[in-house]
Design an enzyme around this catalytic site. Sequence first.
Site, PDB file in Angstrom:
ATOM      1  N   ARG A 141       0.815  -1.212   0.000  1.00 28.00           N
ATOM      2  CA  ARG A 141       0.000   0.000   0.000  1.00 28.00           C
ATOM      3  C   ARG A 141       0.855   1.271   0.000  1.00 28.00           C
ATOM      4  NH1 ARG A 141      -5.324  -1.658   2.265  1.00 28.00           N
ATOM      5  NH2 ARG A 141      -5.799   0.522   2.679  1.00 28.00           N
ATOM      6  N   TYR A 144       0.550   4.324  -2.489  1.00 27.69           N
ATOM      7  CA  TYR A 144      -0.526   5.282  -2.235  1.00 27.69           C
ATOM      8  C   TYR A 144      -0.262   6.069  -0.953  1.00 27.69           C
ATOM      9  CZ  TYR A 144      -5.271   7.139  -1.689  1.00 27.69           C
ATOM     10  OH  TYR A 144      -6.358   7.979  -1.554  1.00 27.69           O
ATOM     11  N   ASP A 145       0.012   5.341   0.141  1.00 28.23           N
ATOM     12  CA  ASP A 145       0.201   5.996   1.439  1.00 28.23           C
ATOM     13  C   ASP A 145       1.328   7.035   1.387  1.00 28.23           C
ATOM     14  OD1 ASP A 145      -1.642   4.098   2.114  1.00 28.23           O
ATOM     15  OD2 ASP A 145      -0.356   3.005   3.508  1.00 28.23           O
ATOM     16  N   ASN A 189     -17.956  -3.300  -3.815  1.00 27.92           N
ATOM     17  CA  ASN A 189     -17.928  -4.767  -3.890  1.00 27.92           C
ATOM     18  C   ASN A 189     -19.232  -5.376  -3.399  1.00 27.92           C
ATOM     19  OD1 ASN A 189     -15.473  -5.332  -5.038  1.00 27.92           O
ATOM     20  ND2 ASN A 189     -14.628  -6.361  -3.247  1.00 27.92           N
ATOM     21  N   GLY A 206     -13.965  -9.937   9.311  1.00 24.26           N
ATOM     22  CA  GLY A 206     -15.001  -8.911   9.212  1.00 24.26           C
ATOM     23  C   GLY A 206     -15.109  -8.015  10.429  1.00 24.26           C
ATOM     24  N   ARG A 210     -14.632   0.447   9.640  1.00 24.15           N
ATOM     25  CA  ARG A 210     -14.517   1.596   8.760  1.00 24.15           C
ATOM     26  C   ARG A 210     -15.616   2.583   9.133  1.00 24.15           C
ATOM     27  NH1 ARG A 210     -10.606  -0.923   8.108  1.00 24.15           N
ATOM     28  NH2 ARG A 210      -9.581  -1.592   6.172  1.00 24.15           N
ATOM     29  N   ASP A 270      -3.684  -4.090   5.727  1.00 21.66           N
ATOM     30  CA  ASP A 270      -5.054  -3.575   5.761  1.00 21.66           C
ATOM     31  C   ASP A 270      -5.348  -3.040   7.161  1.00 21.66           C
ATOM     32  OD1 ASP A 270      -7.575  -3.441   4.150  1.00 21.66           O
ATOM     33  OD2 ASP A 270      -8.369  -4.506   5.889  1.00 21.66           O
ATOM     34  N   PRO A 271      -5.819  -1.798   7.278  1.00 17.26           N
ATOM     35  CA  PRO A 271      -6.047  -1.229   8.614  1.00 17.26           C
ATOM     36  C   PRO A 271      -7.107  -2.004   9.393  1.00 17.26           C
ATOM     37  CG  PRO A 271      -6.051   0.482   6.925  1.00 17.26           C
ATOM     38  CD  PRO A 271      -6.075  -0.823   6.207  1.00 17.26           C
ATOM     39  N   ARG A 274     -10.651   2.181  11.601  1.00 15.49           N
ATOM     40  CA  ARG A 274     -10.563   3.489  10.946  1.00 15.49           C
ATOM     41  C   ARG A 274     -11.785   4.304  11.368  1.00 15.49           C
ATOM     42  NH1 ARG A 274      -7.822   4.544   6.357  1.00 15.49           N
ATOM     43  NH2 ARG A 274      -6.147   3.397   7.344  1.00 15.49           N
TER      44      ARG A 274
END
Length: 328
Positions: A141, A144-145, A189, A206, A210, A270-271, A274
């Site tokens: 990532r 992008y980051d 998605n 899961g 977010r 993957d965070p 958030r």
Amino acid sequence: MRALVTGSAGFLGSHMVDALLGEGHHVLGVDNLLTGNYRNFEHLSNEPRFAFAEQDITHTFDPGKVDLIFNMASPASPSDYATYGIETLMVGSLGVRNILEIAKNCGARFLHCSTSECYGDPLEHPQSETYWGNVNPIGPRSVYDESKRFAEALVMAYHRYERVDTRLVRIFNTYGPRLQANDGRVVSNFLRQALDGEDLTVYGDGSQTRSFCYVTDQIEGQLRLMQSDEHTPVNIGNPEEFTILECAHEVLAVTGSSSKLVFEPLPEDDPKQRRPDISKARQLLGWQPKVSLAEGLRLTLPWFRDHTDSAVADPSDHGPEGDSEEAA
């Protein structure tokens, strides 16, 4: 006023164009269509106050005199920046510098779209603007980051050394009509899979969280920031926090789908959580989101019903930039 919007064919960029036209401005949109799509501004074909130029902002260009600049150009979804990693780094460095030079030469107000990805996989929760982040600078990532973190440093340098009138928005997960149906992000998605009768793919167990902000709330926050005198980063996002499982069940409820959930391994870096601290936005801008996740999904659903098939069937339809910033 005359406004320049980079990444104008992307999700957020096209909504910003609409908002600026609604305020009476003239707008020049630029985009190289790497991840943007012409269909996002087809409705403006007869709008005399809107002009579009196919332009890669990593190359210098002259837009003429502009008063406002919204720099929204960058691939933003994991699938996009995984494919276009070098392009992502270049648009966040050379591209941002070129647009800052335009702002300096025109004396324009400049707003740069940054991202909550600057916080990485955060060790502070919720995330406030004073948190410096927990980012892997060489992971998958990182293209992008780190492009976004460098861009923030560049924007602040132009503000300090060149006296450019800059603003920085850190965007948290945003969704709404015009999201790419095949971009790999959670809301798009889930909606696409539910409408197609497919199982909903949940990464990890899961439980990661977010905070989902509907697009009209996001655009309003950015417009208020542009009108302010604040030069340091401001979080714009919805502080209501959902697990990915909760989001999946919201999508099933709004679509009426009988799809099941399937679980896949969690992507690297993957965070786990958030959520924005929006105290600064509330205090400085008088802003807070209004649209709940359930309502926002209902507002988004018709667009996906109309566009999912064509978007999935021909993912190259967007043509030979950068989409606009962070979507859910």
